[in-house]
Motif scaffolding. Structure first.
Motif, PDB file in Angstrom:
ATOM      1  N   MET A  52     -46.718   6.516  64.982  1.00  0.00           N
ATOM      2  CA  MET A  52     -46.999   7.959  64.953  1.00  0.00           C
ATOM      3  C   MET A  52     -48.226   8.258  64.088  1.00  0.00           C
ATOM      4  SD  MET A  52     -44.935   9.477  66.982  1.00  0.00           S
ATOM      5  CE  MET A  52     -45.378  11.138  66.515  1.00  0.00           C
ATOM      6  N   VAL A  53     -48.353   7.515  62.979  1.00  0.00           N
ATOM      7  CA  VAL A  53     -49.534   7.702  62.116  1.00  0.00           C
ATOM      8  C   VAL A  53     -50.799   7.300  62.868  1.00  0.00           C
ATOM      9  CG1 VAL A  53     -50.696   6.897  60.021  1.00  0.00           C
ATOM     10  CG2 VAL A  53     -48.258   7.417  59.958  1.00  0.00           C
ATOM     11  N   PHE A  54     -50.743   6.205  63.620  1.00  0.00           N
ATOM     12  CA  PHE A  54     -51.893   5.735  64.397  1.00  0.00           C
ATOM     13  C   PHE A  54     -52.301   6.765  65.450  1.00  0.00           C
ATOM     14  CE2 PHE A  54     -53.531   3.500  68.154  1.00  0.00           C
ATOM     15  CZ  PHE A  54     -54.644   2.860  67.603  1.00  0.00           C
ATOM     16  N   LEU A  84     -54.872   1.985  54.375  1.00  0.00           N
ATOM     17  CA  LEU A  84     -53.511   1.864  53.841  1.00  0.00           C
ATOM     18  C   LEU A  84     -53.103   3.116  53.081  1.00  0.00           C
ATOM     19  CD1 LEU A  84     -50.983   0.149  53.347  1.00  0.00           C
ATOM     20  CD2 LEU A  84     -52.112  -0.799  51.313  1.00  0.00           C
ATOM     21  N   ASN A  85     -54.032   3.678  52.277  1.00  0.00           N
ATOM     22  CA  ASN A  85     -53.708   4.897  51.516  1.00  0.00           C
ATOM     23  C   ASN A  85     -53.366   6.062  52.446  1.00  0.00           C
ATOM     24  OD1 ASN A  85     -54.068   3.629  49.079  1.00  0.00           O
ATOM     25  ND2 ASN A  85     -56.189   4.314  48.815  1.00  0.00           N
ATOM     26  N   TYR A  86     -54.190   6.189  53.497  1.00  0.00           N
ATOM     27  CA  TYR A  86     -53.938   7.266  54.465  1.00  0.00           C
ATOM     28  C   TYR A  86     -52.581   7.073  55.144  1.00  0.00           C
ATOM     29  CZ  TYR A  86     -54.344   9.981  58.781  1.00  0.00           C
ATOM     30  OH  TYR A  86     -54.116  10.842  59.821  1.00  0.00           O
ATOM     31  N   THR A  87     -52.269   5.839  55.542  1.00  0.00           N
ATOM     32  CA  THR A  87     -51.013   5.543  56.227  1.00  0.00           C
ATOM     33  C   THR A  87     -49.807   5.877  55.335  1.00  0.00           C
ATOM     34  OG1 THR A  87     -52.083   3.773  57.480  1.00  0.00           O
ATOM     35  CG2 THR A  87     -49.653   3.740  57.347  1.00  0.00           C
ATOM     36  N   ILE A  88     -49.877   5.453  54.072  1.00  0.00           N
ATOM     37  CA  ILE A  88     -48.769   5.724  53.143  1.00  0.00           C
ATOM     38  C   ILE A  88     -48.597   7.223  52.926  1.00  0.00           C
ATOM     39  CG2 ILE A  88     -47.987   5.451  50.753  1.00  0.00           C
ATOM     40  CD1 ILE A  88     -49.293   2.684  50.759  1.00  0.00           C
ATOM     41  N   ASP A  89     -49.753   7.940  52.752  1.00  0.00           N
ATOM     42  CA  ASP A  89     -49.680   9.379  52.515  1.00  0.00           C
ATOM     43  C   ASP A  89     -49.074  10.106  53.706  1.00  0.00           C
ATOM     44  OD1 ASP A  89     -50.655  11.725  50.736  1.00  0.00           O
ATOM     45  OD2 ASP A  89     -51.389  12.240  52.743  1.00  0.00           O
ATOM     46  N   MET A  90     -49.489   9.759  54.920  1.00  0.00           N
ATOM     47  CA  MET A  90     -48.947  10.397  56.119  1.00  0.00           C
ATOM     48  C   MET A  90     -47.457  10.079  56.306  1.00  0.00           C
ATOM     49  SD  MET A  90     -51.307  12.238  57.467  1.00  0.00           S
ATOM     50  CE  MET A  90     -51.851  12.565  55.769  1.00  0.00           C
ATOM     51  N   MET A  91     -47.089   8.823  56.025  1.00  0.00           N
ATOM     52  CA  MET A  91     -45.684   8.437  56.188  1.00  0.00           C
ATOM     53  C   MET A  91     -44.785   9.172  55.181  1.00  0.00           C
ATOM     54  SD  MET A  91     -45.923   4.344  56.979  1.00  0.00           S
ATOM     55  CE  MET A  91     -44.163   4.183  57.132  1.00  0.00           C
ATOM     56  N   MET A  92     -45.300   9.380  53.952  1.00  0.00           N
ATOM     57  CA  MET A  92     -44.529  10.123  52.957  1.00  0.00           C
ATOM     58  C   MET A  92     -44.333  11.571  53.391  1.00  0.00           C
ATOM     59  SD  MET A  92     -43.537   8.163  50.520  1.00  0.00           S
ATOM     60  CE  MET A  92     -43.102   9.371  49.278  1.00  0.00           C
ATOM     61  N   LEU A 142     -41.837  11.658  56.112  1.00  0.00           N
ATOM     62  CA  LEU A 142     -40.514  11.370  55.556  1.00  0.00           C
ATOM     63  C   LEU A 142     -39.871  12.638  54.990  1.00  0.00           C
ATOM     64  CD1 LEU A 142     -38.373   9.251  54.864  1.00  0.00           C
ATOM     65  CD2 LEU A 142     -39.571   8.866  52.693  1.00  0.00           C
ATOM     66  N   TYR A 143     -40.700  13.478  54.323  1.00  0.00           N
ATOM     67  CA  TYR A 143     -40.181  14.752  53.797  1.00  0.00           C
ATOM     68  C   TYR A 143     -39.656  15.629  54.932  1.00  0.00           C
ATOM     69  CZ  TYR A 143     -42.599  13.555  49.434  1.00  0.00           C
ATOM     70  OH  TYR A 143     -43.019  12.944  48.288  1.00  0.00           O
ATOM     71  N   VAL A 144     -40.444  15.695  56.021  1.00  0.00           N
ATOM     72  CA  VAL A 144     -40.036  16.521  57.166  1.00  0.00           C
ATOM     73  C   VAL A 144     -38.748  15.987  57.794  1.00  0.00           C
ATOM     74  CG1 VAL A 144     -40.680  17.313  59.471  1.00  0.00           C
ATOM     75  CG2 VAL A 144     -42.393  17.262  57.646  1.00  0.00           C
ATOM     76  N   ILE A 145     -38.712  14.657  57.987  1.00  0.00           N
ATOM     77  CA  ILE A 145     -37.527  14.045  58.601  1.00  0.00           C
ATOM     78  C   ILE A 145     -36.302  14.256  57.720  1.00  0.00           C
ATOM     79  CG2 ILE A 145     -36.470  11.842  59.233  1.00  0.00           C
ATOM     80  CD1 ILE A 145     -39.292  10.914  60.083  1.00  0.00           C
ATOM     81  N   THR A 146     -36.488  14.109  56.399  1.00  0.00           N
ATOM     82  CA  THR A 146     -35.368  14.299  55.465  1.00  0.00           C
ATOM     83  C   THR A 146     -34.853  15.732  55.522  1.00  0.00           C
ATOM     84  OG1 THR A 146     -36.284  12.615  53.985  1.00  0.00           O
ATOM     85  CG2 THR A 146     -34.645  14.129  53.055  1.00  0.00           C
TER      86      THR A 146
END
Length: 266
Positions: free
Chosen positions: A1-3, A30-38, A41-45
């Motif tokens: 999804m990030v890609f 990597l920084n962008y990927t981690i930031d987007m995934m976080m 994750l907030y939205v999914i949570t």
């Protein structure tokens, strides 16, 4: 999804795919990927928490509805037990009179039919008017007066406004029937039954007293209150009323058994 998000933003919107980031990028890092995934994750949570909350509330409602349905089923079962118990005792009395070829038998059969009509058709609802309940009790008392003649003395008093008051069907009649079963049928000579209905605000103060059985073996069973009728009515009160809406007590003093019931009738 990030890609997918990165490429759609880069190709369709802007080359600056991470404007809030610490640096401008034009490729997936990597920084962008981690930031987007976080962020995702907030939205999914948050969405998951909402879903779990709704599932919990729906399950609670389902359990509550199931418990309510079970209580109603048990109440119906308890009510269905009362009529056979009551009619069984009355039919035994009619049988005794018919054997004696008593001329009271037709009157008793007529009174019994009135009681049957009430108990079969007018007690299906959860609550019944207090007036109808008292009328049913009066029919029962008439039946017992016919059967027992002069040996029976019944004193019934009513005070307060009984209009627009409601109570669970056949609750009071069970106590009346129990008093005659043990206080009249198991005693010889003249028997006195005292019944009182007092309305105080939203509560009915009901009292009935009768002599205890003369025969010792009957006294033991009577003191235990182990008959179907009393055990049944205690269970119905527990299921049909809140604890604060009624108070039931039994007292056996000087060979007089007294039942007192204070119950909400508003």
């Amino acid at each position: 999804m990030v890609f997918i998000k990165f490429n759609l933003t880069y190709l369709l919107i802007t080359h600056n795919v991470w404007p809030e980031g610490p640096e401008t990028i034009d490729k997936l890092t990597l920084n962008y990927t981690i930031d987007m995934m976080m962020g995702e994750l907030y939205v999914i949570t948050f969405v998951t928490a909402i879903k779990i909350t709704f599932d919990f509330l729906n399950e609670q409602k389902r359990v509550t509805d199931l418990e309510k349905s079970q209580l109603e089923t048990e109440l119906l079962f308890l009510k269905s037990q009362i009529s056979p118990h009551f009619f069984f005792n009355t039919l035994n009395n009619i049988y005794s009179l018919s054997v004696e070829k008593s001329n009271k038998t037709p009157k008793i059969v007529l009174k019994l039919s009135e009681l049957m009509r009430y108990m079969l058709y007018d007690t299906k609802s959860k609550k019944q008017s207090l007036e109808n309940e008292i009328l049913c009790i009066q029919n029962y008392l008439d039946l017992e007066r016919i059967r027992n003649d002069d040996r029976l003395e019944v004193n019934m008093s009513i005070s307060g406004d009984i209009h627009d008051k409601e109570i669970s069907p056949v609750i009071l009649l069970t106590f009346i029937e129990n008093a005659f079963k043990h206080g009249v049928n198991k005693n010889t000579g003249k028997v006195k039954i005292d019944i009182s209905f007092k309305i105080k605000e939203d509560y009915l103060h009901f009292t009935i007293s009768n002599p205890t059985p003369e025969i010792t073996k009957h006294k033991d069973n009577f003191n235990q209150s182990s008959g179907i009728g009393l055990e049944n009515v205690k269970k119905r009160l527990e299921l049909g009323y809140n604890k604060n809406d009624y108070k039931l007590s039994f007292k056996n003093k000087k060979n007089i058994f007294v039942v007192k019931l204070v119950i909400k009738v508003s």
